[in-house]
Design an enzyme around this catalytic site. Sequence first.
Site, PDB file in Angstrom:
ATOM      1  N   CYS A  20       0.840  -1.199   0.000  1.00  0.00           N
ATOM      2  CA  CYS A  20       0.000   0.000   0.000  1.00  0.00           C
ATOM      3  C   CYS A  20       0.879   1.254   0.000  1.00  0.00           C
ATOM      4  O   CYS A  20       1.788   1.372   0.821  1.00  0.00           O
ATOM      5  CB  CYS A  20      -0.898  -0.023   1.232  1.00  0.00           C
ATOM      6  SG  CYS A  20      -1.892   1.471   1.434  1.00  0.00           S
ATOM      7  N   CYS A  54       0.348   3.009   3.584  1.00  0.00           N
ATOM      8  CA  CYS A  54       0.770   2.473   4.879  1.00  0.00           C
ATOM      9  C   CYS A  54       1.789   1.347   4.803  1.00  0.00           C
ATOM     10  O   CYS A  54       2.257   0.881   5.831  1.00  0.00           O
ATOM     11  CB  CYS A  54      -0.461   2.015   5.675  1.00  0.00           C
ATOM     12  SG  CYS A  54      -1.139   0.423   5.154  1.00  0.00           S
ATOM     13  N   CYS A  63      -7.192  -1.200   1.108  1.00  0.00           N
ATOM     14  CA  CYS A  63      -6.169  -1.744   1.997  1.00  0.00           C
ATOM     15  C   CYS A  63      -6.829  -2.021   3.340  1.00  0.00           C
ATOM     16  O   CYS A  63      -7.464  -1.138   3.917  1.00  0.00           O
ATOM     17  CB  CYS A  63      -5.042  -0.735   2.169  1.00  0.00           C
ATOM     18  SG  CYS A  63      -3.896  -1.167   3.494  1.00  0.00           S
ATOM     19  N   CYS A 104      -5.193   0.501   6.330  1.00  0.00           N
ATOM     20  CA  CYS A 104      -5.463   1.942   6.417  1.00  0.00           C
ATOM     21  C   CYS A 104      -6.759   2.336   5.714  1.00  0.00           C
ATOM     22  O   CYS A 104      -7.109   3.514   5.698  1.00  0.00           O
ATOM     23  CB  CYS A 104      -4.295   2.738   5.864  1.00  0.00           C
ATOM     24  SG  CYS A 104      -4.179   2.721   4.056  1.00  0.00           S
ATOM     25  N   CYS A 162      -8.285  -5.133 -10.066  1.00  0.00           N
ATOM     26  CA  CYS A 162      -7.915  -4.051 -10.973  1.00  0.00           C
ATOM     27  C   CYS A 162      -7.513  -2.866 -10.100  1.00  0.00           C
ATOM     28  O   CYS A 162      -8.371  -2.239  -9.472  1.00  0.00           O
ATOM     29  CB  CYS A 162      -9.132  -3.729 -11.842  1.00  0.00           C
ATOM     30  SG  CYS A 162      -8.832  -2.547 -13.138  1.00  0.00           S
TER      31      CYS A 162
HETATM   32 FE    FE Z   1      -2.774   0.907   3.533  1.00  0.00          FE
END
Ligand code: FE
Length: 139
Positions: free
Chosen positions: A47, A50, A96, A99, A119
């Site tokens: 991510c 984070c 995610c 976060c 995607c």
């Molecule tokens: Fe994240």
Amino acid sequence: MEKLRLSDDEWRKRLSPDEFRVLRQHGTEAPWGGCFLGTKEPGTYVCAGCGNPLFKSGEKFESGTGWPSFTQPVSGDAVSEYEDRTYGMTRTEVRCARCEGHLGHVFPDGPPPTGLRYCINSVSMKHVPEGAPIPLVEA
Ligand code: FE
């Protein structure tokens, strides 16, 4: 997994304008414009907000859609999924799980073994080469 919760002001300080628009405001990068189109380097996509590990390079495939595509996340608890009824469509949004940053959508038209196509916006991810430490961001 311990969640990372930050205010919008804090995210604005930490993210680029493009990252903020996609991750925190559910934006979408232009098709064919992302930095991870066609990339095959071994490693993990984490991510961009984070550092949470999201997808392995081995699960990446060329979908022809203009966005990086994966058949599955690194684990079932890496991402969270939500029904998204915006723009007159019913889609499954992918965030995610650490976060709650917006990543993209998952569609049921992917290749084996899952039949799924995650995607994902390039700008929502960073690539960590195989063997390098995962840069988990702390509050
Ligand atoms: Fe994240």
